[in-house]
Design a protein around this motif. Structure first.
Motif: not given
Length: 73
Positions: A14-20, A22-30, A56-61, A64-71
């Motif tokens: 959820s954190a990754v899906v919602n974070g992406l 915010s960068y205007r990427w749409w991915v599916a939770a697994g 995409l790779a930069s935004d994903f990274a 991931l940094g935000e989700s690790e720190a936050t969640y």
């Protein structure tokens, strides 16, 4: 979307899906695509332009940094 998909293991789907989003990427939770594997996100890359792959790779990274720190617990 169908076609070529990439599975990326993550700690908090959820954190990754919602974070992406915010960068205007749409991915599916697994959760709906897996039976026994660890959490992850599914990224459809069939129509991803090579010029967008680095963004995409930069935004994903960043997410991931935000989700690790936050969640990450």
């Amino acid at each position: 979307m169908s076609g070529m998909n990439v599975w990326v293991p993550v700690r908090d789907e959820s954190a990754v899906v919602n974070g992406l989003r915010s960068y205007r990427w749409w991915v599916a939770a697994g959760a709906r695509f897996r039976l026994a594997s660890a959490p992850g996100v599914r990224i459809s890359v069939a129509e991803l332009e090579p010029s967008d792959a680095m963004r995409l790779a930069s935004d994903f990274a960043a997410v991931l940094g935000e989700s690790e720190a936050t969640y990450g617990g």
